[in-house]
Motif scaffolding. Sequence first.
Motif, PDB file in Angstrom:
ATOM      1  N   UNK A  23       0.878  -1.174   0.000  1.00  0.00           N
ATOM      2  CA  UNK A  23       0.000   0.000   0.000  1.00  0.00           C
ATOM      3  C   UNK A  23       0.909   1.216   0.000  1.00  0.00           C
ATOM      4  N   UNK A  24       0.694   2.125  -0.930  1.00  0.00           N
ATOM      5  CA  UNK A  24       1.543   3.309  -1.044  1.00  0.00           C
ATOM      6  C   UNK A  24       0.763   4.535  -0.590  1.00  0.00           C
ATOM      7  N   UNK A  25       1.354   5.242   0.363  1.00  0.00           N
ATOM      8  CA  UNK A  25       0.788   6.486   0.882  1.00  0.00           C
ATOM      9  C   UNK A  25       1.667   7.613   0.335  1.00  0.00           C
ATOM     10  N   UNK A  26       1.115   8.401  -0.573  1.00  0.00           N
ATOM     11  CA  UNK A  26       1.900   9.447  -1.243  1.00  0.00           C
ATOM     12  C   UNK A  26       2.084  10.685  -0.377  1.00  0.00           C
ATOM     13  N   UNK A  27       3.276  11.236  -0.414  1.00  0.00           N
ATOM     14  CA  UNK A  27       3.557  12.558   0.141  1.00  0.00           C
ATOM     15  C   UNK A  27       3.727  13.463  -1.070  1.00  0.00           C
ATOM     16  N   UNK A  28       2.684  14.223  -1.408  1.00  0.00           N
ATOM     17  CA  UNK A  28       2.688  15.051  -2.611  1.00  0.00           C
ATOM     18  C   UNK A  28       3.389  16.372  -2.318  1.00  0.00           C
ATOM     19  N   UNK A  29       4.411  16.664  -3.123  1.00  0.00           N
ATOM     20  CA  UNK A  29       5.219  17.870  -2.954  1.00  0.00           C
ATOM     21  C   UNK A  29       5.269  18.631  -4.265  1.00  0.00           C
ATOM     22  N   UNK A  30       5.244  19.954  -4.182  1.00  0.00           N
ATOM     23  CA  UNK A  30       5.489  20.713  -5.397  1.00  0.00           C
ATOM     24  C   UNK A  30       7.003  20.848  -5.558  1.00  0.00           C
ATOM     25  N   UNK A  31       7.421  21.435  -6.665  1.00  0.00           N
ATOM     26  CA  UNK A  31       8.851  21.510  -6.969  1.00  0.00           C
ATOM     27  C   UNK A  31       9.633  22.297  -5.928  1.00  0.00           C
ATOM     28  N   UNK A  32       8.983  23.212  -5.229  1.00  0.00           N
ATOM     29  CA  UNK A  32       9.685  24.025  -4.239  1.00  0.00           C
ATOM     30  C   UNK A  32       9.823  23.280  -2.929  1.00  0.00           C
ATOM     31  N   UNK A  33       8.748  22.610  -2.491  1.00  0.00           N
ATOM     32  CA  UNK A  33       8.804  21.840  -1.250  1.00  0.00           C
ATOM     33  C   UNK A  33       9.826  20.713  -1.342  1.00  0.00           C
ATOM     34  N   UNK A  34       9.959  20.121  -2.515  1.00  0.00           N
ATOM     35  CA  UNK A  34      10.884  19.000  -2.687  1.00  0.00           C
ATOM     36  C   UNK A  34      12.337  19.419  -2.487  1.00  0.00           C
TER      37      UNK A  34
END
Length: 187
Positions: A23-34
């Motif tokens: 089961x994959x729980x995504x941590x969605x980041x924009x290019x700046x947060x990454x």
Amino acid sequence: MLVETVLGNMNEPDWTLRLQEARIDDLVLDQWDAQKSRIRKMTSSGAELSVALARGVRLRDGDVLAWDDLTATAVVARVQLGEVMVVHLDKLRGESAELLIRSAVELGHAIGNQHWPAVVKGTKMYVPLTVDRKVMDSVMRTHAFTGITHEFVPGTEVIAYLAPHESRRLFGGADSTPHSHLPADLN
């Protein structure tokens, strides 16, 4: 949950195999947060995650941040790149040296005056959207450059053509260095 190190990337053979049934729980980041070494965000399932990486470590799309053997659950970073303005310079080929020099100086001035980071590859200039698309389009149209056109494309269409240092220039915190033309005592 505190993450201090990246465990691997889902594109690595061992992780690809392990994650097939997980089961994959995504941590969605924009290019700046990454690009940040310290961040606190919620995963897609609502779990609070604090990331505290060593300086210089940057998250990449697919990085595995946590793994739970009991539940076969992984937290995976999903980096979403913003749009890029692509400036086409190919129509300047064959033009006079004077036009080439004037175009280069005027384009450099327009882009630099806005403090927009840029990467030039061949006959294209790539500029990440650091302000509203309408503003960038307006700046380019206002200057009415001879032989220069532009368009906006998703960053995912551009990143494959970039070297790692160029990718960092475009997607690595271009908005993290605020700049002002006001005297220091008015800032």
